[in-house]
Design a protein around this motif. Structure first.
Motif, PDB file in Angstrom:
ATOM      1  N   GLY A 196     -45.643  14.001 -21.695  1.00 11.02           N
ATOM      2  CA  GLY A 196     -45.856  15.435 -20.915  1.00 11.02           C
ATOM      3  C   GLY A 196     -44.323  16.159 -20.600  1.00 11.02           C
ATOM      4  O   GLY A 196     -44.531  17.296 -20.537  1.00 11.02           O
ATOM      5  N   LEU A 197     -43.221  15.327 -20.642  1.00  9.78           N
ATOM      6  CA  LEU A 197     -42.123  15.790 -20.350  1.00  9.78           C
ATOM      7  C   LEU A 197     -41.718  16.717 -21.696  1.00  9.78           C
ATOM      8  O   LEU A 197     -41.189  17.878 -21.487  1.00  9.78           O
ATOM      9  CB  LEU A 197     -40.828  14.727 -20.152  1.00  9.78           C
ATOM     10  N   VAL A 198     -41.873  16.286 -22.720  1.00 13.00           N
ATOM     11  CA  VAL A 198     -41.466  17.127 -23.927  1.00 13.00           C
ATOM     12  C   VAL A 198     -42.371  18.260 -24.034  1.00 13.00           C
ATOM     13  O   VAL A 198     -41.932  19.287 -24.239  1.00 13.00           O
ATOM     14  CB  VAL A 198     -41.562  16.314 -25.106  1.00 13.00           C
ATOM     15  N   ASN A 258     -40.278  23.221 -35.605  1.00 12.03           N
ATOM     16  CA  ASN A 258     -41.268  22.728 -34.533  1.00 12.03           C
ATOM     17  C   ASN A 258     -42.181  21.747 -35.173  1.00 12.03           C
ATOM     18  O   ASN A 258     -42.639  20.893 -34.527  1.00 12.03           O
ATOM     19  CB  ASN A 258     -42.030  24.023 -34.113  1.00 12.03           C
ATOM     20  N   THR A 259     -42.374  21.781 -36.493  1.00 11.34           N
ATOM     21  CA  THR A 259     -43.479  20.894 -37.267  1.00 11.34           C
ATOM     22  C   THR A 259     -42.853  19.522 -37.209  1.00 11.34           C
ATOM     23  O   THR A 259     -43.489  18.532 -36.987  1.00 11.34           O
ATOM     24  CB  THR A 259     -43.625  21.127 -38.684  1.00 11.34           C
ATOM     25  N   PHE A 293     -35.837  18.516 -31.018  1.00 14.11           N
ATOM     26  CA  PHE A 293     -36.059  19.589 -29.855  1.00 14.11           C
ATOM     27  C   PHE A 293     -34.920  20.519 -29.908  1.00 14.11           C
ATOM     28  O   PHE A 293     -34.843  21.753 -29.588  1.00 14.11           O
ATOM     29  CB  PHE A 293     -36.210  18.931 -28.596  1.00 14.11           C
ATOM     30  N   ASN A 294     -33.505  19.759 -29.919  1.00 16.86           N
ATOM     31  CA  ASN A 294     -32.518  20.552 -30.001  1.00 16.86           C
ATOM     32  C   ASN A 294     -32.113  21.546 -31.171  1.00 16.86           C
ATOM     33  O   ASN A 294     -31.640  22.763 -30.988  1.00 16.86           O
ATOM     34  CB  ASN A 294     -31.091  19.719 -29.987  1.00 16.86           C
ATOM     35  N   ALA A 295     -32.636  21.153 -32.390  1.00 15.98           N
ATOM     36  CA  ALA A 295     -32.606  21.888 -33.541  1.00 15.98           C
ATOM     37  C   ALA A 295     -33.436  23.263 -33.216  1.00 15.98           C
ATOM     38  O   ALA A 295     -33.045  24.473 -33.702  1.00 15.98           O
ATOM     39  CB  ALA A 295     -33.129  21.150 -34.742  1.00 15.98           C
ATOM     40  N   ILE A 296     -34.392  23.313 -32.665  1.00 15.79           N
ATOM     41  CA  ILE A 296     -35.551  24.439 -32.465  1.00 15.79           C
ATOM     42  C   ILE A 296     -34.653  25.334 -31.475  1.00 15.79           C
ATOM     43  O   ILE A 296     -34.432  26.381 -31.821  1.00 15.79           O
ATOM     44  CB  ILE A 296     -36.719  23.879 -31.827  1.00 15.79           C
ATOM     45  N   GLY A 317     -29.699  15.018 -24.130  1.00 16.49           N
ATOM     46  CA  GLY A 317     -30.898  14.282 -24.408  1.00 16.49           C
ATOM     47  C   GLY A 317     -30.590  13.211 -25.505  1.00 16.49           C
ATOM     48  O   GLY A 317     -30.845  11.799 -25.228  1.00 16.49           O
ATOM     49  N   PRO A 318     -30.431  13.511 -26.615  1.00 18.96           N
ATOM     50  CA  PRO A 318     -30.193  12.533 -27.750  1.00 18.96           C
ATOM     51  C   PRO A 318     -29.054  11.468 -27.660  1.00 18.96           C
ATOM     52  O   PRO A 318     -29.319  10.252 -27.806  1.00 18.96           O
ATOM     53  CB  PRO A 318     -29.944  13.505 -29.141  1.00 18.96           C
ATOM     54  N   ALA A 319     -28.169  11.964 -26.794  1.00 15.66           N
ATOM     55  CA  ALA A 319     -27.035  11.040 -26.490  1.00 15.66           C
ATOM     56  C   ALA A 319     -27.470   9.960 -25.558  1.00 15.66           C
ATOM     57  O   ALA A 319     -27.033   8.684 -25.759  1.00 15.66           O
ATOM     58  CB  ALA A 319     -25.639  11.874 -26.362  1.00 15.66           C
ATOM     59  N   LEU A 320     -28.144  10.390 -24.639  1.00 11.28           N
ATOM     60  CA  LEU A 320     -28.326   9.686 -23.636  1.00 11.28           C
ATOM     61  C   LEU A 320     -29.620   8.507 -24.164  1.00 11.28           C
ATOM     62  O   LEU A 320     -29.581   7.341 -23.746  1.00 11.28           O
ATOM     63  CB  LEU A 320     -28.943  10.331 -22.361  1.00 11.28           C
ATOM     64  N   TYR A 321     -30.585   8.930 -24.893  1.00 14.43           N
ATOM     65  CA  TYR A 321     -31.406   8.088 -25.512  1.00 14.43           C
ATOM     66  C   TYR A 321     -30.955   7.095 -26.407  1.00 14.43           C
ATOM     67  O   TYR A 321     -31.289   6.065 -26.585  1.00 14.43           O
ATOM     68  CB  TYR A 321     -32.626   9.079 -26.247  1.00 14.43           C
TER      69      TYR A 321
END
Length: 197
Positions: A59-61, A83-84, A128-131, A161-165
């Motif tokens: 839901g967040l994404v 996006n794909t 997500f960041n790449a988009i 995001g990616p760093a924290l995950y």
């Protein structure tokens, strides 16, 4: 391919998000022994946990994807591809959630399961960041709802995001429960409104 409207991208993405979020519940199995139903339902706590965290994450994404596309006015072929990839990652999350629930339930392989789950979140964050980075490159695909300074501010928040995950995944490799707590905390953080300033 020239840049086109994002309406079809958003509609397709919404459909994938809806299917993925619905598939999460399929991992919760009805107890076979109804003579001890209350006990059987309580024993399903790993499935409830994996479902709850994953439902809120998908839901967040979806919510942040929606906010992102409020600023993206057009989609070109590279953006469609990125996006794909993100949607492929979202579609994989129910499997990672099922593995996590099974490991927590059985008491074996928790570290591997948390790393798989966290790794899925890291990869999703990268896509997500790449988009966003592709869309804001030269401000070519962004609309007038956000200026370059605002786009940079959103980037800084997204890039965390990616760093924290990844940090949560590393902690989870050592102490699985700690990794899950980090993922849960990040849900709260990223549900806060995205501001362009």
């Amino acid at each position: 391919m020239p840049a086109a409207s994002t309406s079809r991208v958003e509609a397709f993405s919404d459909g994938v998000f809806a299917i993925a979020i619905t598939l999460l519940v399929l991992e919760i199995r009805v107890p076979e022994d109804t003579r001890h139903l209350a006990h059987g339902l309580l024993d399903l706590w790993p499935s409830y946990l994996a479902f709850g965290v994953s439902f809120l994450l998908v839901g967040l994404v979806w919510a942040n994807h929606h906010v992102m596309f409020e600023h993206i006015r057009a989609a070109d072929r590279p953006l469609l591809f990125l996006n794909t990839l993100l949607l492929m990652n979202v579609s994989f999350l129910p499997f990672a959630a099922a593995v996590l629930a099974a490991a927590l339930r059985d008491g074996h392989g928790e570290r591997t399961a948390v790393v798989l789950y966290g790794g899925t979140l890291v990869v999703g964050g990268v896509f997500f960041n790449a988009i966003w980075e592709w869309a804001r490159r030269g401000h070519q695909l962004l609309g007038t709802s956000i200026d370059p300074a605002g786009a940079r501010a959103v980037s800084r928040r997204f890039l965390l995001g990616p760093a924290l995950y990844a940090a949560g995944t590393a902690l989870g490799a050592a102490v699985p429960l700690l990794g899950l707590l980090v993922f849960a905390a990040l849900i709260v953080f990223y549900w806060l409104p995205v501001t362009a300033r």
